[in-house]
Design an enzyme around this catalytic site. Structure first.
Site, PDB file in Angstrom:
ATOM      1  N   ILE A 126       0.829  -1.208   0.000  1.00  0.00           N
ATOM      2  CA  ILE A 126       0.000   0.000   0.000  1.00  0.00           C
ATOM      3  C   ILE A 126       0.865   1.261   0.000  1.00  0.00           C
ATOM      4  O   ILE A 126       0.483   2.285  -0.581  1.00  0.00           O
ATOM      5  CB  ILE A 126      -1.023  -0.010   1.174  1.00  0.00           C
ATOM      6  CG1 ILE A 126      -2.160   0.962   0.888  1.00  0.00           C
ATOM      7  CG2 ILE A 126      -0.373   0.300   2.504  1.00  0.00           C
ATOM      8  CD1 ILE A 126      -2.976   0.626  -0.341  1.00  0.00           C
ATOM      9  N   SER A 161      11.662   1.037   7.094  1.00  0.00           N
ATOM     10  CA  SER A 161      11.154  -0.291   6.766  1.00  0.00           C
ATOM     11  C   SER A 161      12.326  -1.249   6.893  1.00  0.00           C
ATOM     12  O   SER A 161      13.462  -0.882   6.574  1.00  0.00           O
ATOM     13  CB  SER A 161      10.611  -0.276   5.320  1.00  0.00           C
ATOM     14  OG  SER A 161       9.624  -1.251   5.130  1.00  0.00           O
ATOM     15  N   LYS A 168      -5.718   1.586   7.593  1.00  0.00           N
ATOM     16  CA  LYS A 168      -6.821   0.814   8.151  1.00  0.00           C
ATOM     17  C   LYS A 168      -6.407  -0.653   8.260  1.00  0.00           C
ATOM     18  O   LYS A 168      -5.601  -1.087   7.454  1.00  0.00           O
ATOM     19  CB  LYS A 168      -8.110   0.977   7.323  1.00  0.00           C
ATOM     20  CG  LYS A 168      -7.980   0.756   5.814  1.00  0.00           C
ATOM     21  CD  LYS A 168      -7.663  -0.557   5.216  1.00  0.00           C
ATOM     22  CE  LYS A 168      -8.336  -1.791   5.618  1.00  0.00           C
ATOM     23  NZ  LYS A 168      -7.971  -2.929   4.679  1.00  0.00           N
ATOM     24  N   ASP A 189     -10.105  -7.885   6.451  1.00  0.00           N
ATOM     25  CA  ASP A 189      -9.188  -6.826   5.998  1.00  0.00           C
ATOM     26  C   ASP A 189      -9.817  -6.038   4.845  1.00  0.00           C
ATOM     27  O   ASP A 189      -9.907  -4.811   4.922  1.00  0.00           O
ATOM     28  CB  ASP A 189      -7.812  -7.405   5.611  1.00  0.00           C
ATOM     29  CG  ASP A 189      -6.892  -6.318   5.100  1.00  0.00           C
ATOM     30  OD1 ASP A 189      -6.330  -5.575   5.921  1.00  0.00           O
ATOM     31  OD2 ASP A 189      -6.772  -6.176   3.861  1.00  0.00           O
TER      32      ASP A 189
HETATM   33  P1  NAP Z   1       2.426  -5.463   3.093  1.00  0.00           P
HETATM   34  O1  NAP Z   1       2.577  -5.432   1.596  1.00  0.00           O
HETATM   35  O2  NAP Z   1       2.662  -6.718   3.807  1.00  0.00           O
HETATM   36  O3  NAP Z   1       3.342  -4.283   3.643  1.00  0.00           O
HETATM   37  C1  NAP Z   1       3.520  -4.023   5.006  1.00  0.00           C
HETATM   38  C2  NAP Z   1       5.002  -3.782   5.248  1.00  0.00           C
HETATM   39  O4  NAP Z   1       5.187  -3.587   6.645  1.00  0.00           O
HETATM   40  C3  NAP Z   1       5.869  -4.959   4.863  1.00  0.00           C
HETATM   41  O5  NAP Z   1       6.296  -4.858   3.517  1.00  0.00           O
HETATM   42  C4  NAP Z   1       7.017  -4.894   5.850  1.00  0.00           C
HETATM   43  O6  NAP Z   1       8.080  -4.132   5.289  1.00  0.00           O
HETATM   44  C5  NAP Z   1       6.427  -4.161   7.049  1.00  0.00           C
HETATM   45  N1  NAP Z   1       6.202  -5.122   8.136  1.00  0.00           N
HETATM   46  C6  NAP Z   1       5.591  -6.326   8.052  1.00  0.00           C
HETATM   47  N2  NAP Z   1       5.591  -6.952   9.215  1.00  0.00           N
HETATM   48  C7  NAP Z   1       6.257  -6.143  10.063  1.00  0.00           C
HETATM   49  C8  NAP Z   1       6.610  -6.261  11.432  1.00  0.00           C
HETATM   50  N3  NAP Z   1       6.285  -7.339  12.159  1.00  0.00           N
HETATM   51  N4  NAP Z   1       7.280  -5.244  12.007  1.00  0.00           N
HETATM   52  C9  NAP Z   1       7.610  -4.138  11.288  1.00  0.00           C
HETATM   53  N5  NAP Z   1       7.305  -3.996   9.986  1.00  0.00           N
HETATM   54  C10 NAP Z   1       6.642  -4.978   9.382  1.00  0.00           C
HETATM   55  O7  NAP Z   1       0.949  -5.009   3.493  1.00  0.00           O
HETATM   56  P2  NAP Z   1       0.037  -3.893   2.778  1.00  0.00           P
HETATM   57  O8  NAP Z   1      -0.877  -4.547   1.794  1.00  0.00           O
HETATM   58  O9  NAP Z   1       0.855  -2.756   2.336  1.00  0.00           O
HETATM   59  O10 NAP Z   1      -0.898  -3.525   4.009  1.00  0.00           O
HETATM   60  C11 NAP Z   1      -0.449  -2.748   5.095  1.00  0.00           C
HETATM   61  C12 NAP Z   1      -1.656  -2.099   5.725  1.00  0.00           C
HETATM   62  O11 NAP Z   1      -2.307  -1.309   4.728  1.00  0.00           O
HETATM   63  C13 NAP Z   1      -2.702  -3.122   6.208  1.00  0.00           C
HETATM   64  O12 NAP Z   1      -3.280  -2.723   7.414  1.00  0.00           O
HETATM   65  C14 NAP Z   1      -3.735  -3.129   5.096  1.00  0.00           C
HETATM   66  O13 NAP Z   1      -5.033  -3.426   5.584  1.00  0.00           O
HETATM   67  C15 NAP Z   1      -3.654  -1.685   4.625  1.00  0.00           C
HETATM   68  N6  NAP Z   1      -4.126  -1.542   3.249  1.00  0.00           N
HETATM   69  C16 NAP Z   1      -3.688  -2.391   2.263  1.00  0.00           C
HETATM   70  C17 NAP Z   1      -4.220  -2.273   0.977  1.00  0.00           C
HETATM   71  C18 NAP Z   1      -3.781  -3.165  -0.159  1.00  0.00           C
HETATM   72  O14 NAP Z   1      -4.405  -3.143  -1.229  1.00  0.00           O
HETATM   73  N7  NAP Z   1      -2.714  -3.938  -0.048  1.00  0.00           N
HETATM   74  C19 NAP Z   1      -5.188  -1.303   0.695  1.00  0.00           C
HETATM   75  C20 NAP Z   1      -5.540  -0.428   1.709  1.00  0.00           C
HETATM   76  C21 NAP Z   1      -5.037  -0.568   2.972  1.00  0.00           C
HETATM   77  P3  NAP Z   1       9.607  -4.484   5.745  1.00  0.00           P
HETATM   78  O15 NAP Z   1       9.747  -5.969   5.597  1.00  0.00           O
HETATM   79  O16 NAP Z   1      10.465  -3.712   4.810  1.00  0.00           O
HETATM   80  O17 NAP Z   1       9.705  -4.040   7.184  1.00  0.00           O
END
Ligand code: NAP
Length: 308
Positions: free
Chosen positions: A14, A36, A90, A168
């Site tokens: 995101i 990150s 969110k 989610d």
């Molecule tokens: P994601 O691709 O998994 O990205 C989250 C990032 O946070 C990871 O790449 C990781 O980066 C870091 N992270 C993961 N676990 C961690 C931990 N234990 N401690 C510290 N950092 C950690 O997830 P995302 O889809 O972007 O979603 C993140 C949030 O945005 C969620 O709450 C989701 O509901 C919301 N969201 C997502 C979307 C969507 O379409 N994907 C849309 C709207 C909202 P590093 O490994 O570099 O630390």
């Protein structure tokens, strides 16, 4: 007027897909750093953790927390204690009650805590709210069905406690519902399908209602292949409203009223910039409370294991 200097924390899907372009497109806000563990953005200062960012990083005014919900409370606490404004992706947290101390700290520090609900910024949401405010609502049906393998590939956190599973995306529908209806909503029944190897549901059927007994049914499913649905249909005394494409399109009695390109995140950043000017917070927990109640009331069924 000085720019709001923002650091993104948690540089995943995101952050890349939405936050970076939205910040670039929004007046009054600049991306200043990234924190990150594994990812960075060429040309920007990078730190492995929020603690390193706050200790060693450039001057910033705010952080946008784009990490999974399970780790955001501690990050928000560190940022607020350091006097930064905080934007929360969110859902605002992994638990409802963890938000109270953050709100209190934000108020004490006169800093903004902004719990974002991006779907509320979809172009048809405010027109739908306005259209419905002129009518008697008879029933609501939500179908929010998507392929988890397409939209959340390899996101292990979504299946862990606090990761919400199908809620989610489902909470996005609930964020729209709680915005467009004129009265508060509550859950009466829930059926939750848990893969036998996971800690979060892959599908959920909810019955909800209001003080005036409005029937509301919601079906969330992560196993949808083929056409994806992010639809809300509302019957009223003078016809049907349909919100589709997650709130980008609205038809009323089969007449197209809104059909616009998605522009949710620039709206979020405009709101964040405006809130930080006075340091007020915007935290609406209604969608998260509905999800928590679905877990409280839910009948659980075990279904086949889910492998990514
Ligand atoms: P994601 O691709 O998994 O990205 C989250 C990032 O946070 C990871 O790449 C990781 O980066 C870091 N992270 C993961 N676990 C961690 C931990 N234990 N401690 C510290 N950092 C950690 O997830 P995302 O889809 O972007 O979603 C993140 C949030 O945005 C969620 O709450 C989701 O509901 C919301 N969201 C997502 C979307 C969507 O379409 N994907 C849309 C709207 C909202 P590093 O490994 O570099 O630390």
């Amino acid at each position: 007027m000085s720019e709001l200097r923002v650091a993104i924390v948690g540089f995943g899907k995101i952050a890349r897909d939405q936050h970076v372009p939205a910040i670039a497109a929004t007046e009054g806000v600049t991306l200043t750093a990234v924190a990150s563990r594994n990812a960075s953005l060429p040309g920007l200062p990078h730190f492995g953790t929020i603690e390193e960012l706050l200790r060693d990083g450039p001057e910033i005014d705010a952080v946008a927390l784009c990490t999974p919900p399970q780790v955001r409370r501690v990050q928000a606490l560190a940022a607020l204690e350091a006097g930064k404004h905080v934007m929360l992706e969110k859902p605002p947290g992994a638990a409802v009650t963890e938000l109270d101390p953050l709100m209190a700290l934000a108020a004490a520090k006169q800093r903004t805590l902004f719990a974002t609900w991006h779907s509320r910024y979809a172009p048809a949401v405010e027109p739908a709210r306005e259209w419905l405010s002129q009518r008697q609502i008879r029933s609501v049906r939500i179908d929010w069905k998507e392929d988890v393998r397409v939209w959340h590939p390899g996101q292990g956190w979504i299946w862990e406690p606090g990761g919400l599973g199908v809620f989610d995306p489902g909470i996005n529908a609930l964020s729209i519902l709680t915005r467009i209806l004129p009265e508060p909503v509550f859950v009466t029944e829930a059926e939750l399908s848990f893969p036998s190897n996971r800690q979060a549901p892959i599908a959920a059927n909810l019955s909800l209602t209001t003080a005036s007994d409005l029937p509301i049914a919601a079906e969330f499913d992560f196993r949808q292949t083929g056409p994806q649905s992010w639809d809300i249909r509302i019957e009223t005394d003078t016809g049907q409203l349909k919100l589709s494409l997650g709130g980008a399109r609205m038809t009323a009695d089969d007449q197209l009223m809104v059909d616009e390109k998605e522009r949710e995140y620039p709206g979020l950043y405009r709101r964040f910039v405006a809130l930080t000017k006075t340091g007020v917070s915007d935290v609406d927990l209604a969608p998260l409370r509905l999800v928590a109640d679905a877990f409280l009331l839910g009948r659980r069924t075990l279904v086949e294991p889910f492998e990514d």
